[in-house]
Structures are given as C-alpha cells and as structure tokens.
Design a protein around this motif. Structure first.
Motif, PDB file in Angstrom:
ATOM      1  N   HIS A 118       0.815  -1.213   0.000  1.00 49.02           N
ATOM      2  CA  HIS A 118       0.000   0.000   0.000  1.00 49.02           C
ATOM      3  C   HIS A 118       0.851   1.266   0.000  1.00 49.02           C
ATOM      4  O   HIS A 118       1.909   1.340   0.613  1.00 49.02           O
ATOM      5  CB  HIS A 118      -0.918   0.007   1.220  1.00 49.02           C
ATOM      6  CG  HIS A 118      -0.179  -0.036   2.521  1.00 49.02           C
ATOM      7  ND1 HIS A 118       0.236   1.092   3.194  1.00 49.02           N
ATOM      8  CD2 HIS A 118       0.236  -1.082   3.276  1.00 49.02           C
ATOM      9  CE1 HIS A 118       0.861   0.748   4.300  1.00 49.02           C
ATOM     10  NE2 HIS A 118       0.886  -0.572   4.382  1.00 49.02           N
ATOM     11  N   ASP A 119       0.354   2.247  -0.743  1.00 48.11           N
ATOM     12  CA  ASP A 119       0.909   3.605  -0.758  1.00 48.11           C
ATOM     13  C   ASP A 119       2.321   3.683  -1.335  1.00 48.11           C
ATOM     14  O   ASP A 119       3.013   4.688  -1.141  1.00 48.11           O
ATOM     15  CB  ASP A 119       0.892   4.223   0.645  1.00 48.11           C
ATOM     16  CG  ASP A 119      -0.503   4.256   1.244  1.00 48.11           C
ATOM     17  OD1 ASP A 119      -1.335   5.015   0.739  1.00 48.11           O
ATOM     18  OD2 ASP A 119      -0.765   3.491   2.199  1.00 48.11           O
ATOM     19  N   CYS A 120       2.766   2.642  -2.032  1.00 48.45           N
ATOM     20  CA  CYS A 120       4.049   2.742  -2.738  1.00 48.45           C
ATOM     21  C   CYS A 120       3.901   3.641  -3.957  1.00 48.45           C
ATOM     22  O   CYS A 120       2.812   3.801  -4.519  1.00 48.45           O
ATOM     23  CB  CYS A 120       4.531   1.358  -3.180  1.00 48.45           C
ATOM     24  SG  CYS A 120       5.167   0.334  -1.854  1.00 48.45           S
ATOM     25  N   GLU A 121       5.011   4.198  -4.383  1.00 45.42           N
ATOM     26  CA  GLU A 121       5.035   5.050  -5.570  1.00 45.42           C
ATOM     27  C   GLU A 121       6.270   4.695  -6.392  1.00 45.42           C
ATOM     28  O   GLU A 121       7.392   4.902  -5.935  1.00 45.42           O
ATOM     29  CB  GLU A 121       5.057   6.520  -5.165  1.00 45.42           C
ATOM     30  CG  GLU A 121       4.980   7.482  -6.338  1.00 45.42           C
ATOM     31  CD  GLU A 121       4.886   8.931  -5.896  1.00 45.42           C
ATOM     32  OE1 GLU A 121       5.241   9.810  -6.709  1.00 45.42           O
ATOM     33  OE2 GLU A 121       4.478   9.175  -4.740  1.00 45.42           O
ATOM     34  N   ILE A 122       6.046   4.171  -7.583  1.00 46.12           N
ATOM     35  CA  ILE A 122       7.125   3.724  -8.459  1.00 46.12           C
ATOM     36  C   ILE A 122       7.115   4.604  -9.705  1.00 46.12           C
ATOM     37  O   ILE A 122       6.067   4.793 -10.340  1.00 46.12           O
ATOM     38  CB  ILE A 122       6.954   2.238  -8.823  1.00 46.12           C
ATOM     39  CG1 ILE A 122       7.028   1.388  -7.554  1.00 46.12           C
ATOM     40  CG2 ILE A 122       7.997   1.792  -9.841  1.00 46.12           C
ATOM     41  CD1 ILE A 122       6.741  -0.078  -7.774  1.00 46.12           C
ATOM     42  N   ASN A 125       9.631   3.659 -16.097  1.00 44.02           N
ATOM     43  CA  ASN A 125      10.745   2.859 -16.621  1.00 44.02           C
ATOM     44  C   ASN A 125      11.496   2.085 -15.529  1.00 44.02           C
ATOM     45  O   ASN A 125      12.648   1.690 -15.730  1.00 44.02           O
ATOM     46  CB  ASN A 125      11.735   3.742 -17.392  1.00 44.02           C
ATOM     47  CG  ASN A 125      11.078   4.461 -18.552  1.00 44.02           C
ATOM     48  OD1 ASN A 125      10.756   3.862 -19.566  1.00 44.02           O
ATOM     49  ND2 ASN A 125      10.836   5.752 -18.389  1.00 44.02           N
ATOM     50  N   ALA A 126      10.861   1.860 -14.398  1.00 42.19           N
ATOM     51  CA  ALA A 126      11.497   1.092 -13.336  1.00 42.19           C
ATOM     52  C   ALA A 126      11.379  -0.405 -13.623  1.00 42.19           C
ATOM     53  O   ALA A 126      10.445  -0.859 -14.287  1.00 42.19           O
ATOM     54  CB  ALA A 126      10.864   1.420 -11.986  1.00 42.19           C
ATOM     55  N   ILE A 127      12.334  -1.176 -13.095  1.00 54.43           N
ATOM     56  CA  ILE A 127      12.311  -2.635 -13.208  1.00 54.43           C
ATOM     57  C   ILE A 127      12.358  -3.211 -11.799  1.00 54.43           C
ATOM     58  O   ILE A 127      13.296  -2.958 -11.041  1.00 54.43           O
ATOM     59  CB  ILE A 127      13.488  -3.157 -14.040  1.00 54.43           C
ATOM     60  CG1 ILE A 127      13.418  -2.596 -15.474  1.00 54.43           C
ATOM     61  CG2 ILE A 127      13.495  -4.693 -14.067  1.00 54.43           C
ATOM     62  CD1 ILE A 127      14.618  -2.966 -16.334  1.00 54.43           C
ATOM     63  N   LYS A 139       9.097   4.612  -2.002  1.00 54.18           N
ATOM     64  CA  LYS A 139       9.155   5.413  -3.222  1.00 54.18           C
ATOM     65  C   LYS A 139      10.371   4.989  -4.027  1.00 54.18           C
ATOM     66  O   LYS A 139      11.489   4.936  -3.498  1.00 54.18           O
ATOM     67  CB  LYS A 139       9.237   6.908  -2.897  1.00 54.18           C
ATOM     68  CG  LYS A 139       7.981   7.450  -2.248  1.00 54.18           C
ATOM     69  CD  LYS A 139       8.077   8.956  -2.029  1.00 54.18           C
ATOM     70  CE  LYS A 139       6.793   9.489  -1.413  1.00 54.18           C
ATOM     71  NZ  LYS A 139       6.862  10.962  -1.197  1.00 54.18           N
ATOM     72  N   ILE A 140      10.145   4.712  -5.306  1.00 58.44           N
ATOM     73  CA  ILE A 140      11.212   4.260  -6.202  1.00 58.44           C
ATOM     74  C   ILE A 140      11.232   5.179  -7.418  1.00 58.44           C
ATOM     75  O   ILE A 140      10.194   5.430  -8.043  1.00 58.44           O
ATOM     76  CB  ILE A 140      10.999   2.792  -6.615  1.00 58.44           C
ATOM     77  CG1 ILE A 140      11.128   1.896  -5.374  1.00 58.44           C
ATOM     78  CG2 ILE A 140      11.988   2.373  -7.697  1.00 58.44           C
ATOM     79  CD1 ILE A 140      10.884   0.433  -5.642  1.00 58.44           C
ATOM     80  N   GLY A 141      12.414   5.673  -7.776  1.00 60.99           N
ATOM     81  CA  GLY A 141      12.536   6.664  -8.824  1.00 60.99           C
ATOM     82  C   GLY A 141      12.488   6.098 -10.232  1.00 60.99           C
ATOM     83  O   GLY A 141      12.436   4.887 -10.457  1.00 60.99           O
ATOM     84  N   ILE A 158      14.167   5.291  -2.918  1.00 60.52           N
ATOM     85  CA  ILE A 158      15.258   4.883  -3.807  1.00 60.52           C
ATOM     86  C   ILE A 158      15.252   5.838  -4.988  1.00 60.52           C
ATOM     87  O   ILE A 158      14.226   6.012  -5.661  1.00 60.52           O
ATOM     88  CB  ILE A 158      15.076   3.421  -4.258  1.00 60.52           C
ATOM     89  CG1 ILE A 158      15.168   2.487  -3.032  1.00 60.52           C
ATOM     90  CG2 ILE A 158      16.108   3.033  -5.318  1.00 60.52           C
ATOM     91  CD1 ILE A 158      14.784   1.048  -3.308  1.00 60.52           C
ATOM     92  N   GLY A 159      16.387   6.462  -5.261  1.00 67.92           N
ATOM     93  CA  GLY A 159      16.439   7.540  -6.238  1.00 67.92           C
ATOM     94  C   GLY A 159      16.422   7.079  -7.687  1.00 67.92           C
ATOM     95  O   GLY A 159      16.562   5.893  -8.000  1.00 67.92           O
ATOM     96  N   ASP A 160      16.289   8.050  -8.585  1.00 67.29           N
ATOM     97  CA  ASP A 160      16.319   7.792 -10.027  1.00 67.29           C
ATOM     98  C   ASP A 160      17.621   7.092 -10.426  1.00 67.29           C
ATOM     99  O   ASP A 160      18.702   7.427  -9.919  1.00 67.29           O
ATOM    100  CB  ASP A 160      16.231   9.104 -10.809  1.00 67.29           C
ATOM    101  CG  ASP A 160      14.894   9.796 -10.675  1.00 67.29           C
ATOM    102  OD1 ASP A 160      13.956   9.203 -10.116  1.00 67.29           O
ATOM    103  OD2 ASP A 160      14.791  10.952 -11.139  1.00 67.29           O
TER     104      ASP A 160
END
Length: 261
Positions: A118-122, A125-127, A139-141, A158-160
C-alpha cells in the motif's frame, strides 16, 4: 473483449479493444485503458486504474486491500501507467488513507512474484525483478532497478537510476545514480552502465562520480560532504538532485562500502 469465461462487473469501465482471457475476475470500480491484455486467472479488484497497452500475466492480483491492520475500508486506488508489464503472480495492494493510492508509472516491468504494498510510488521505466518485496510507503525513482528477492523497508526512498543488488535488505534510502550491494547495504559505485545506456555523456557521468567520491570516499560526514559539494562543484540539475535527496531523507542514506560484510 468478448470472453464468456471471464467475469467482468457491469460497473467496470473497460476500453473496447482490451483482451481479457478466460477465468479472470474484474470487480466494480475498475478502469482499464485501450490495448491492454489481461491473461487468465488474473484478479483485478476495486480501485484499480490500469493504463493503455499494459500486459498482465496469469495469477496477478491488482488492487487488493492493504495488508495493514490500520486499514479501515476507506476508498483508495491502485494506479498503473501505460505500457507497463506485470508478470505472473505479482500482487499490488491499493492505498490507505495515508495517501489514497499506490502508483506504478509508465513503461515499468514488474517481474513474477513481486509484491508492491500500500501507498508505494514507483516512477517510470522502473524494473522490479522476481520476488522483490516492497513494504508500504516505499518510493522508487525513474529507471531504478531492484534486483531479485530484495526486501525494502517501509518508508524507504530509492532515487532515479539507482540499482539495487539482488537479495539486498534495504533499510536506508538509496541516493540517485548509485549502485547498492553488500550487507548492510552500501554504496559500491555509480550506475555508469545504466547511465550510458540512457544517453548520459562521459563528462556527466564523471561529474556524478565526483559528487559521490566526496560523499562516500573522503571520510567526511554527510553535512561536511554536502557543504563541500555545494561550494566546490558546479551547480547542475544532477548535483542539486543529489543534494536535495540527501537533505530530505528522513531515514538517512545508505553507508559507504568499507570492505567488510
């Protein structure tokens, strides 16, 4: 779509050219964009918002209620962008009252058996590789890669362009453009191969390396390192992104690699 062996709730909004394979269940309050393919035995629950040209493989469960004891049945969403692939048996929970939504960007690849809480944000172009487990509020960039079987603690960022080694336990924030491995999770360099693939110049990669050399390899504490980076290095969007990421980290960033496991 004309599949008599699938169940689609009359309240679901499905674009005309969506393909739904047999034995899939789509609940009320679901929206699916044109060109999306949904394999057999997929369950899409209330609050799902799925974009265009997505591919969802058998066994996936999207927008199930959060695995959070504080969840009180509030309305919330699981939003998936365009051109995203979700492989077999992936589970994606919808949001809670905290943010109201779980978000996955465009052009992502979520590999088999991954769990996105819940409430994650990806970002785009993430893998997310096989068996990755993301706790709530992660949060994943953009362009980040999370290696197989990695486990990410709640509220981590986790950054871009960051790359996390398979099997990692991620307990601290991971700054943009970096590679992370070892136990405890540590800086092991910048993601230079990924950056080259995405069109970053040699000079730009060298600039990013110089920033992290000061941060991680000069024996400064974080406050000292950031002051030196700001004073001595030219202001660029990448420099400022890194500084802002570190200063806004509530959990603190991962450590530098010391050579010891």
């Amino acid at each position: 779509m004309n599949q008599p062996l699938a169940y689609v709730h009359p309240g679901a909004k499905i674009a005309k050219n969506v393909v739904i394979e047999p034995f899939t269940t789509i609940h009320n309050n679901v929206e699916i964009g044109e060109g999306t393919w949904i394999g057999s035995n997929v369950t899409i629950m209330e609050g799902a918002r799925i974009g265009k040209n997505c591919t969802i493989f058998p066994g996936a469960v999207i927008s199930a209620v959060p695995q959070d004891l504080k969840f009180g049945g509030e309305e919330s969403l699981a939003i998936i962008g365009d051109n995203t692939t979700i492989r077999e048996c992936v589970t994606i929970n919808r949001g809670t009252i905290a943010s109201g939504k779980t978000i996955i960007g465009n052009n992502c690849l979520i590999m088999a058996y991954a769990h996105i809480a819940h409430d994650c944000e990806i970002g785009n172009n993430a893998i997310i590789v096989n068996g990755v487990a993301l706790a709530g509020h992660v949060k994943i960039g953009n362009f980040a890669v999370i290696g197989g079987l990695a486990a990410v603690h709640q509220f981590i960022t986790i950054g871009d362009h960051a790359m996390i080694s398979g099997g990692s336990l991620v307990r601290k924030d991971v700054p943009p453009y970096t590679k992370a491995a070892k136990e405890p999770l540590s800086y092991i360099g910048i993601n230079s191969v990924g950056l080259r693939r995405r069109g970053y110049s040699t000079d730009k990669i060298r600039e990013i390396q110089d920033i992290y050399r000061i941060l991680y390899q000069k024996n400064y504490n974080t406050t000292q390192a950031l002051s030196i980076i700001e004073a001595d290095l030219e202001a660029t969007s990448e420099r400022d992104e890194i500084i802002q990421f570190i200063r806004s980290s509530s959990r603190g960033i991962m450590k530098g690699y010391t050579g010891a496991y």
